[in-house]
Each structure stands twice: as structure tokens, then as C-alpha cells.
Design a protein around this motif. Structure first.
Motif, mmCIF file in Angstrom:
data_model
loop_
_atom_site.group_PDB
_atom_site.id
_atom_site.type_symbol
_atom_site.label_atom_id
_atom_site.label_comp_id
_atom_site.label_asym_id
_atom_site.label_seq_id
_atom_site.Cartn_x
_atom_site.Cartn_y
_atom_site.Cartn_z
ATOM 1 N N ILE A 55 0.846 -1.193 0.000
ATOM 2 C CA ILE A 55 0.000 0.000 0.000
ATOM 3 C C ILE A 55 0.881 1.242 0.000
ATOM 4 N N PHE A 56 2.007 1.175 0.701
ATOM 5 C CA PHE A 56 2.901 2.316 0.885
ATOM 6 C C PHE A 56 3.900 2.468 -0.265
ATOM 7 N N GLN A 57 4.481 3.673 -0.357
ATOM 8 C CA GLN A 57 5.678 4.002 -1.130
ATOM 9 C C GLN A 57 5.412 4.149 -2.627
ATOM 10 N N GLY A 58 5.751 5.330 -3.151
ATOM 11 C CA GLY A 58 5.668 5.504 -4.599
ATOM 12 C C GLY A 58 5.323 6.910 -5.039
ATOM 13 N N THR A 59 4.726 7.706 -4.150
ATOM 14 C CA THR A 59 4.399 9.088 -4.491
ATOM 15 C C THR A 59 4.716 9.989 -3.288
ATOM 16 N N PRO A 60 4.746 11.314 -3.494
ATOM 17 C CA PRO A 60 5.001 12.226 -2.374
ATOM 18 C C PRO A 60 3.963 12.151 -1.259
ATOM 19 N N TYR A 61 2.786 11.610 -1.536
ATOM 20 C CA TYR A 61 1.792 11.459 -0.469
ATOM 21 C C TYR A 61 2.356 10.617 0.675
ATOM 22 N N PHE A 62 3.084 9.560 0.323
ATOM 23 C CA PHE A 62 3.679 8.731 1.363
ATOM 24 C C PHE A 62 4.833 9.452 2.042
ATOM 25 N N PHE A 121 3.032 12.135 4.352
ATOM 26 C CA PHE A 121 2.029 11.734 5.349
ATOM 27 C C PHE A 121 2.246 10.333 5.908
ATOM 28 N N GLY A 122 3.239 9.610 5.415
ATOM 29 C CA GLY A 122 3.642 8.344 6.014
ATOM 30 C C GLY A 122 2.631 7.216 5.943
ATOM 31 N N GLY A 123 1.663 7.301 5.037
ATOM 32 C CA GLY A 123 0.663 6.241 4.898
ATOM 33 C C GLY A 123 -0.697 6.590 5.470
ATOM 34 N N GLU A 124 -0.787 7.724 6.142
ATOM 35 C CA GLU A 124 -2.066 8.119 6.763
ATOM 36 C C GLU A 124 -3.179 8.238 5.730
ATOM 37 N N LEU A 125 -2.894 8.899 4.622
ATOM 38 C CA LEU A 125 -3.922 9.131 3.613
ATOM 39 C C LEU A 125 -4.368 7.826 2.961
ATOM 40 N N GLU A 126 -3.412 6.957 2.664
ATOM 41 C CA GLU A 126 -3.748 5.682 2.035
ATOM 42 C C GLU A 126 -4.714 4.887 2.910
ATOM 43 N N LYS A 152 -6.654 5.949 5.383
ATOM 44 C CA LYS A 152 -7.939 6.616 5.560
ATOM 45 C C LYS A 152 -8.837 6.447 4.337
ATOM 46 N N LEU A 153 -8.263 6.540 3.164
ATOM 47 C CA LEU A 153 -9.059 6.380 1.951
ATOM 48 C C LEU A 153 -9.520 4.933 1.772
ATOM 49 N N MET A 154 -8.665 3.989 2.090
ATOM 50 C CA MET A 154 -9.079 2.583 2.018
ATOM 51 C C MET A 154 -10.191 2.289 3.030
ATOM 52 N N THR A 155 -10.121 2.922 4.177
ATOM 53 C CA THR A 155 -11.168 2.759 5.176
ATOM 54 C C THR A 155 -12.491 3.314 4.654
ATOM 55 N N GLN A 156 -12.442 4.475 4.001
ATOM 56 C CA GLN A 156 -13.653 5.041 3.415
ATOM 57 C C GLN A 156 -14.223 4.141 2.325
ATOM 58 N N MET A 157 -13.346 3.438 1.599
ATOM 59 C CA MET A 157 -13.814 2.504 0.570
ATOM 60 C C MET A 157 -14.311 1.184 1.154
ATOM 61 N N ASN A 215 -5.448 4.600 11.758
ATOM 62 C CA ASN A 215 -6.142 5.152 10.594
ATOM 63 C C ASN A 215 -6.768 4.074 9.713
ATOM 64 N N ALA A 216 -6.541 2.820 10.048
ATOM 65 C CA ALA A 216 -6.989 1.708 9.204
ATOM 66 C C ALA A 216 -8.207 1.027 9.817
ATOM 67 N N GLY A 217 -9.330 1.125 9.143
ATOM 68 C CA GLY A 217 -10.543 0.460 9.604
ATOM 69 C C GLY A 217 -10.764 -0.863 8.914
ATOM 70 N N PHE A 218 -9.699 -1.603 8.673
ATOM 71 C CA PHE A 218 -9.769 -2.903 8.007
ATOM 72 C C PHE A 218 -8.732 -3.811 8.640
ATOM 73 N N SER A 219 -8.804 -5.100 8.331
ATOM 74 C CA SER A 219 -7.925 -6.081 8.968
ATOM 75 C C SER A 219 -6.608 -6.235 8.208
ATOM 76 N N PHE A 220 -5.533 -6.470 8.969
ATOM 77 C CA PHE A 220 -4.241 -6.863 8.410
ATOM 78 C C PHE A 220 -4.042 -8.347 8.744
ATOM 79 N N LEU A 221 -3.910 -9.173 7.729
ATOM 80 C CA LEU A 221 -3.805 -10.615 7.929
ATOM 81 C C LEU A 221 -2.403 -11.080 7.553
ATOM 82 N N SER A 222 -1.740 -11.755 8.472
ATOM 83 C CA SER A 222 -0.369 -12.210 8.230
ATOM 84 C C SER A 222 -0.133 -13.531 8.946
ATOM 85 N N ALA A 223 -0.015 -14.600 8.161
ATOM 86 C CA ALA A 223 0.174 -15.932 8.734
ATOM 87 C C ALA A 223 1.637 -16.320 8.851
ATOM 88 N N ASN A 224 2.529 -15.659 8.118
ATOM 89 C CA ASN A 224 3.931 -16.100 8.139
ATOM 90 C C ASN A 224 4.927 -15.019 8.568
#
Length: 310
Positions: free
Chosen positions: A87-94, A97-102, A104-109, A134-143
């Protein structure tokens, strides 16, 4: 608009990946439709690419993706929205804002779940922790084992979603970080064998959670010529995964790849490029009575070209 009309009107790559002939009695009890929407490797691409003649010019943009997702939700009763990392890294937004905008927008979606890509560690574990509120969704990591880090007990290996009695088990797998990510950025995070962890997840989701569909959110990569684990090898080595939604290699797939095992189980692999250029769509149909999968169709929806009329 029904599913067939949707695929026709989007005028994009829409391929039926499995058309199964089932006895009439399977249909007699009715069906349940499930729509899986998915992205991967968004890389902080908030705005569309500039429409200046470059490759992918005018495509993408999170506002337009949100509009498309909302339209699909208005047409489909059972929708899951999933992401496969980076999700992170690639434009000046990151950078600013360090990922905050990404997040928040994913949460709105109303994303339901994601897994971790290697670039999601670019601001270190502290940077990741800082953005989690800022993330209203789950992070899933099994490994990835975060037990000896500041992220201990922050994430689950899998999550079960239920739609009209159909249970969907989703788990996440990440790529080996050593040699790919600076050690200081992932610290004491322990990488566990993805093949073994996938087998553990399938056993848990099939036998204990009684899931009717098992989905892996993978940031392993689609295909390598060497022995490195990838989505194709995972599908061949671990039975019981119905769908692998991949990332990392930025692979533009026109339709899912089908991997058939000798025991008859079929695993589909899909990935939709990068930078939010495409939204992947998978439509599953289940028998309401037996809860068995009886059909699946797939489409790739280019953001900025796809128009849906009501």
C-alpha cells in the motif's frame, strides 16, 4: 443490472474461468452470489497518472476506484474488498504523510482485509504502528511473527467472513524480508515458511472453521524461474486454496490462471498489475443448499475506463 450485463457493459477483459455443469437439483434450492473485489501494489498512488501521453496516462485514482466500488456494491448483495500488500511508497503522499492518507481512503472505501508487502515496512515497525489507528480494516499475516516486536498481538493470521451462510476464510502471506528490506525496518520480525503456514491455514479454515471458500492474500510474487516460492508453486504444493490473490511482481493478468491438482482441486491465481490501475473482480456462485461452488467468472476493470450504467 445482473452479473452478465455488468461484464458486458464494462467492455473490459471478462473471462469465465470455470463453468461447471451441475445437476438441476443443485439449482433447485437457489444460489448465493459472492463478489470479490481486489487490488495489489497500490504504492501510494492516490491520484490518476497524468494524462500526458505516458504509459497508463489518465488511469487509476482512488476517488474513481471508490465510485466504481460503490456502484458495484449497489448492484451486488455480498461483496468483499481485499488487497494484497504494498500500500505504501511511490508518491510524495507517502513521503509527506507516512501512509495516513492511504489507510484513511481505504477505510472510506470499506476494505475488508489486506496483507503486508515489503514496502509496507519502509517507515519501519514504528511507522507502521503509527498509522494503524487510521486503518478500519484487517491486516492478515500468517507467516510474519511479530511476537518480539512492538507489533506483538496486533494482527491475526486469518479472518472468516460470512455472506448468506457461505463462510469465506481469508489468510495472508508475505515475502521474505531479509535481503529485500533493510533489517532496521523489520527488526525482530520472524519470517515463517509460507508453504507450511499456508497448509496450516487451510487445515484450520477447512476443518475447524468449516469454510466454503479459502482465499490467500499473497505478496510472494506470481512466478519466478528459480526455486523461490511464488503463487504458482504455492498452488501446486498446498491443496485446498481456492483463490490466490497475488502481489509484488506487478503482474497484469487478463484472466486468472487455473492450477489443477491430481486430487481434482482447482486453485485460481489472479493479480491486477499495480498503482490502482485496475480493480479485479471475481464473481462466485454457490448452491444455497449444499454450499458448494458451482460457477466463477472474472473481470479486470481499468480505473478511468470502466463505466457502469444503471
Amino acid at each position: 443490472m445482473n452479473r452478465r450485463e455488468f461484464l458486458k457493459k464494462t467492455a473490459v477483459s471478462a473471462a469465465a474461468t470455470s463453468l461447471l455443469a451441475w445437476p438441476n437439483e443443485v439449482w433447485a434450492g437457489g444460489t448465493v452470489n459472492l463478489t470479490i473485489l481486489h487490488t495489489n501494489d497500490m504504492h501510494s498512488r492516490i491520484d490518476p497518472f497524468p494524462n500526458d501521453g505516458r504509459t497508463n496516462g489518465g488511469l487509476g485514482g482512488m476517488a474513481r476506484r471508490a465510485t466504481l466500488i460503490n456502484q458495484i456494491r449497489q448492484q451486488e448483495k455480498n461483496v468483499l474488498l481485499l488487497d494484497s500488500g504494498d500500500i505504501f511508497q511511490g508518491t510524495p503522499y507517502f513521503n509527506f504523510f507516512g501512509g495516513e492518507l492511504e489507510y484513511k481512503l481505504m477505510t472510506q472505501m470499506r476494505y475488508d482485509a489486506t496483507t503486508f508487502g515489503n514496502h509496507d515496512f519502509d517507515n519501519g515497525l514504528a511507522g507502521l504502528q503509527r498509522q494503524l489507528p487510521n486503518a478500519g480494516f484487517s491486516f492478515l499475516s500468517a507467516n510474519y511473527d511479530f511476537s518480539n516486536t512492538i507489533l506483538k498481538n496486533q494482527f491475526q493470521p486469518y479472518q472468516v467472513f460470512e455472506k448468506e451462510g457461505i463462510k469465506i476464510g481469508v489468510f495472508g502471506l508475505g515475502i521474505e524480508l531479509a535481503g529485500l528490506v533493510d533489517k532496521k525496518n523489520y527488526g525482530a520480525t520472524v519470517y515463517l515458511d509460507p508453504g507450511q503456514r499456508a497448509a496450516d491455514m487451510v487445515k484450520q479454515l477447512r476443518e475447524k472453521e468449516n469454510c466454503n471458500l479459502v482465499i490467500c492474500l499473497s505478496h510472494l510474487g506470481y512466478k519466478y524461474e528459480n526455486a523461490k516460492i511464488d503463487d504458482r508453486k504455492l498452488a501446486q504444493q498446498v491443496p485446498g486454496i481456492d483463490l490466490i490473490l497475488g502481489g509484488h511482481t506487478h503482474t497484469f493478468m487478463e484472466a486468472p490462471e487455473k492450477i489443477n491438482r491430481t486430487n481434482g482441486h482447482e486453485t485460481l491465481i489472479n493479480q491486477v498489475g499495480w498503482a490502482g490501475i485496475n480493480l479485479g473482480r471475481m464473481d462466485f456462485t454457490f448452491s444455497k443448499k449444499s454450499k458448494q461452488k458451482i460457477n466463477v467468472a472474472a473481470a479486470v476493470l481499468p480505473i478511468g475506463k470502466t463505466v457502469i450504467s444503471s
